[in-house]
Design a protein around this motif. Structure first.
Motif, PDB file in Angstrom:
ATOM      1  N   UNK A 167       0.793  -1.232   0.000  1.00 23.87           N
ATOM      2  CA  UNK A 167       0.000   0.000   0.000  1.00 23.87           C
ATOM      3  C   UNK A 167       0.818   1.271   0.000  1.00 23.87           C
ATOM      4  N   UNK A 168       2.133   1.173  -0.265  1.00 18.66           N
ATOM      5  CA  UNK A 168       3.021   2.333  -0.238  1.00 18.66           C
ATOM      6  C   UNK A 168       3.287   2.814  -1.664  1.00 18.66           C
ATOM      7  N   UNK A 169       3.130   4.120  -1.888  1.00 18.36           N
ATOM      8  CA  UNK A 169       3.455   4.710  -3.181  1.00 18.36           C
ATOM      9  C   UNK A 169       4.960   4.922  -3.286  1.00 18.36           C
ATOM     10  N   UNK A 170       5.432   5.139  -4.509  1.00 14.39           N
ATOM     11  CA  UNK A 170       6.862   5.256  -4.778  1.00 14.39           C
ATOM     12  C   UNK A 170       7.125   6.458  -5.664  1.00 14.39           C
ATOM     13  N   UNK A 171       8.405   6.832  -5.762  1.00 17.11           N
ATOM     14  CA  UNK A 171       8.838   7.868  -6.701  1.00 17.11           C
ATOM     15  C   UNK A 171      10.216   7.478  -7.224  1.00 17.11           C
ATOM     16  N   UNK A 172      10.324   7.184  -8.516  1.00 18.27           N
ATOM     17  CA  UNK A 172      11.594   6.790  -9.120  1.00 18.27           C
ATOM     18  C   UNK A 172      12.454   8.028  -9.370  1.00 18.27           C
ATOM     19  N   UNK A 173      13.770   7.871  -9.217  1.00 16.95           N
ATOM     20  CA  UNK A 173      14.668   9.023  -9.357  1.00 16.95           C
ATOM     21  C   UNK A 173      16.046   8.543  -9.847  1.00 16.95           C
ATOM     22  N   UNK A 174      16.867   9.407 -10.513  1.00 21.72           N
ATOM     23  CA  UNK A 174      16.681  10.827 -10.763  1.00 21.72           C
ATOM     24  C   UNK A 174      16.709  10.996 -12.275  1.00 21.72           C
ATOM     25  N   UNK A 175      15.573  11.253 -12.892  1.00 19.19           N
ATOM     26  CA  UNK A 175      15.421  11.331 -14.346  1.00 19.19           C
ATOM     27  C   UNK A 175      16.241  12.483 -14.909  1.00 19.19           C
ATOM     28  N   UNK A 176      16.903  12.298 -16.081  1.00 18.93           N
ATOM     29  CA  UNK A 176      17.031  11.063 -16.864  1.00 18.93           C
ATOM     30  C   UNK A 176      18.184  10.176 -16.406  1.00 18.93           C
ATOM     31  N   UNK A 177      18.899  10.592 -15.354  1.00 21.27           N
ATOM     32  CA  UNK A 177      19.988   9.787 -14.818  1.00 21.27           C
ATOM     33  C   UNK A 177      21.066  10.665 -14.202  1.00 21.27           C
ATOM     34  N   UNK A 178      21.480  10.304 -12.982  1.00 21.80           N
ATOM     35  CA  UNK A 178      22.502  11.060 -12.255  1.00 21.80           C
ATOM     36  C   UNK A 178      23.808  10.263 -12.176  1.00 21.80           C
ATOM     37  N   UNK A 179      23.826   9.069 -12.754  1.00 21.52           N
ATOM     38  CA  UNK A 179      24.954   8.178 -12.532  1.00 21.52           C
ATOM     39  C   UNK A 179      26.225   8.548 -13.265  1.00 21.52           C
ATOM     40  N   UNK A 180      26.121   9.325 -14.374  1.00 21.19           N
ATOM     41  CA  UNK A 180      27.305   9.666 -15.149  1.00 21.19           C
ATOM     42  C   UNK A 180      27.991  10.914 -14.608  1.00 21.19           C
ATOM     43  N   UNK A 181      27.197  11.856 -14.055  1.00 20.78           N
ATOM     44  CA  UNK A 181      27.750  13.127 -13.582  1.00 20.78           C
ATOM     45  C   UNK A 181      28.548  12.903 -12.299  1.00 20.78           C
ATOM     46  N   UNK A 182      29.759  13.430 -12.258  1.00 19.48           N
ATOM     47  CA  UNK A 182      30.623  13.230 -11.098  1.00 19.48           C
ATOM     48  C   UNK A 182      30.166  14.006  -9.874  1.00 19.48           C
ATOM     49  N   UNK A 183      29.759  15.259 -10.064  1.00 24.90           N
ATOM     50  CA  UNK A 183      29.476  16.150  -8.939  1.00 24.90           C
ATOM     51  C   UNK A 183      28.202  15.747  -8.218  1.00 24.90           C
ATOM     52  N   UNK A 184      28.126  16.127  -6.948  1.00 24.56           N
ATOM     53  CA  UNK A 184      26.971  15.869  -6.088  1.00 24.56           C
ATOM     54  C   UNK A 184      26.059  17.084  -6.137  1.00 24.56           C
ATOM     55  N   UNK A 185      24.828  16.911  -6.610  1.00 26.54           N
ATOM     56  CA  UNK A 185      23.920  18.054  -6.765  1.00 26.54           C
ATOM     57  C   UNK A 185      23.464  18.648  -5.439  1.00 26.54           C
ATOM     58  N   UNK A 186      23.744  17.976  -4.313  1.00 23.25           N
ATOM     59  CA  UNK A 186      23.454  18.577  -3.019  1.00 23.25           C
ATOM     60  C   UNK A 186      24.342  19.795  -2.772  1.00 23.25           C
ATOM     61  N   UNK A 187      25.571  19.729  -3.257  1.00 24.22           N
ATOM     62  CA  UNK A 187      26.541  20.778  -2.935  1.00 24.22           C
ATOM     63  C   UNK A 187      27.194  21.377  -4.174  1.00 24.22           C
ATOM     64  N   UNK A 188      26.813  20.950  -5.355  1.00 24.90           N
ATOM     65  CA  UNK A 188      27.450  21.419  -6.576  1.00 24.90           C
ATOM     66  C   UNK A 188      26.407  21.464  -7.697  1.00 24.90           C
ATOM     67  N   UNK A 189      26.830  21.879  -8.872  1.00 25.90           N
ATOM     68  CA  UNK A 189      25.949  21.937 -10.037  1.00 25.90           C
ATOM     69  C   UNK A 189      26.476  20.954 -11.081  1.00 25.90           C
ATOM     70  N   UNK A 190      26.049  19.692 -11.041  1.00 28.42           N
ATOM     71  CA  UNK A 190      26.609  18.666 -11.932  1.00 28.42           C
ATOM     72  C   UNK A 190      26.248  18.905 -13.400  1.00 28.42           C
ATOM     73  N   UNK A 191      27.114  18.409 -14.280  1.00 27.85           N
ATOM     74  CA  UNK A 191      26.888  18.481 -15.721  1.00 27.85           C
ATOM     75  C   UNK A 191      27.162  17.103 -16.326  1.00 27.85           C
ATOM     76  N   UNK A 192      26.369  16.765 -17.320  1.00 27.63           N
ATOM     77  CA  UNK A 192      26.541  15.526 -18.068  1.00 27.63           C
ATOM     78  C   UNK A 192      26.578  15.926 -19.535  1.00 27.63           C
TER      79      UNK A 192
END
Length: 356
Positions: A167-192
């Motif tokens: 009964x739990x809803x979900x949310x898939x992340x992070x579109x379209x993909x965060x796996x290639x970008x090196x930087x952490x978007x919490x503290x930086x502005x990543x680019x792919x």
């Protein structure tokens, strides 16, 4: 002239502590607030958590209550009966040894997560992570199932199946993909810097294959300059032309936390960031870690800004957004914890999960 009434409730906010303050109750009643995201600071015990969520629902039963409970290092509740869930990479490694056992374990993981959160009243977990493990992103790391989009899709579908069964809803992340970008978007502005075709063939493939299963999607605070100069969460091209029109996704779109540096680099302030996300195509905007500061007055400023933007025509809400938000609410009240934990289905799922 009276303000234009808000017919949608797009803002997902946080609360400061383990109980609601009177100012937070007033804020949750305001037009524009659609739900609450919980953090570790909102936790003292399972009984307290259930009480806090009940208090939120007593203010407005339609408020969505969500949390990041992925497993591994991203799990807000992990004591007083909550199962410590494995990082999703463990399921990927199990796949390499025994694919069908991994499918069963992923389903069990989703069910255990769902049962425990629903017993306390949570509606949605921001999981699963669909990012590919390219071995480049420290912030993704073992949060990803695998490097192969096909394996990610199968295991994510299994996890979602278990969550929805509980009964739990979900949310898939992070579109379209965060796996290639090196930087952490919490503290930086990543680019792919890869092109659209490459991203769609690899990182975004799970969103295409799972489009009929996904209830919600969260875009990345990553700039893909060969596609758009704005981060995906602020990009109409990514959200409308690609996710909605090309991939056919019809569920809810959440922004990632607009307090993160990946959003801050593109928006001059809270209200601007929220409006940029909503105008790009997000149905719901996450603004976190504001309640502990000056009793959350900045949240009241944003809510006022939303009303003014609606009145001035700078924001035109999509009526479908409210239907998508309401579709994420649990369809039945929480089952008491002890009754659920003694159920044969939960015990069996927990045994399957602990075997990995």
């Amino acid at each position: 002239m009276p303000p234009v009434p808000l017919a949608v409730h797009p803002l997902i906010i946080d609360v400061a502590g383990t109980k609601l303050g009177s100012h937070e109750r007033r804020r949750l009643k305001r037009p524009g607030v659609g739900g609450v995201i919980l953090f570790s600071r909102n936790w003292a015990s399972r009984e307290q958590l259930a009480g806090l969520i009940a208090s939120i629902k007593s203010v407005r039963p339609d408020l969505l209550v969500a949390v990041d409970q992925e497993g591994g290092r991203v799990q807000r509740f992990r004591e007083d009966g909550f199962t410590v869930l494995p990082p999703m990479a463990e399921l990927g490694r199990l796949w390499m040894r025994d694919a069908m056992r991994a499918v069963r374990a992923a389903t069990a993981c989703g069910y255990v997560m769902g049962a425990e959160l629903r017993a306390c009243g949570v509606d949605l977990s921001f999981a699963p992570v669909l990012d590919l493990d390219w071995g480049r992103s420290g912030v993704v790391g073992n949060r990803a199932f695998h490097a192969d989009a096909r394996v990610v899709s199968v295991l994510a579908q299994s996890l979602i199946s278990g969550m929805r069964r509980a009964g739990l809803a979900h949310c898939a992340k992070h579109f379209p993909g965060h796996g290639w970008a090196n930087a952490d978007s919490h503290v930086d502005a990543p680019r792919d810097t890869r092109g659209l075709r490459t991203i769609l063939e690899h990182d975004a493939a799970p969103y295409d294959w799972l489009r009929h299963s996904l209830l919600a999607v969260m875009p990345a605070h990553v700039v893909y300059p060969k596609v758009d100069t704005l981060p995906a969460g602020f990009s109409r091209r990514w959200l409308q032309e690609i996710l909605r029109d090309r991939l056919g996704f019809t569920g809810a779109i959440f922004s990632d936390d607009l307090n993160m540096q990946g959003a801050r680099a593109a928006a001059p302030g809270d209200t601007a960031a929220v409006l940029m996300a909503l105008n790009a195509g997000c149905d719901l905007a996450l603004l976190c870690n504001r309640s502990p500061l000056e009793q959350g007055r900045s949240l009241d400023v944003v809510l006022q800004g939303l009303e003014e933007a609606l009145e001035s025509g700078h924001w035109q809400p999509d009526p479908s957004s409210e239907h998508r938000r309401l579709a994420l609410l649990a369809s039945y009240p929480p089952v008491p914890w002890d009754a659920w934990m003694r159920s044969a289905e939960y015990v069996s799922a927990l045994q399957d999960l602990t075997r990995i």
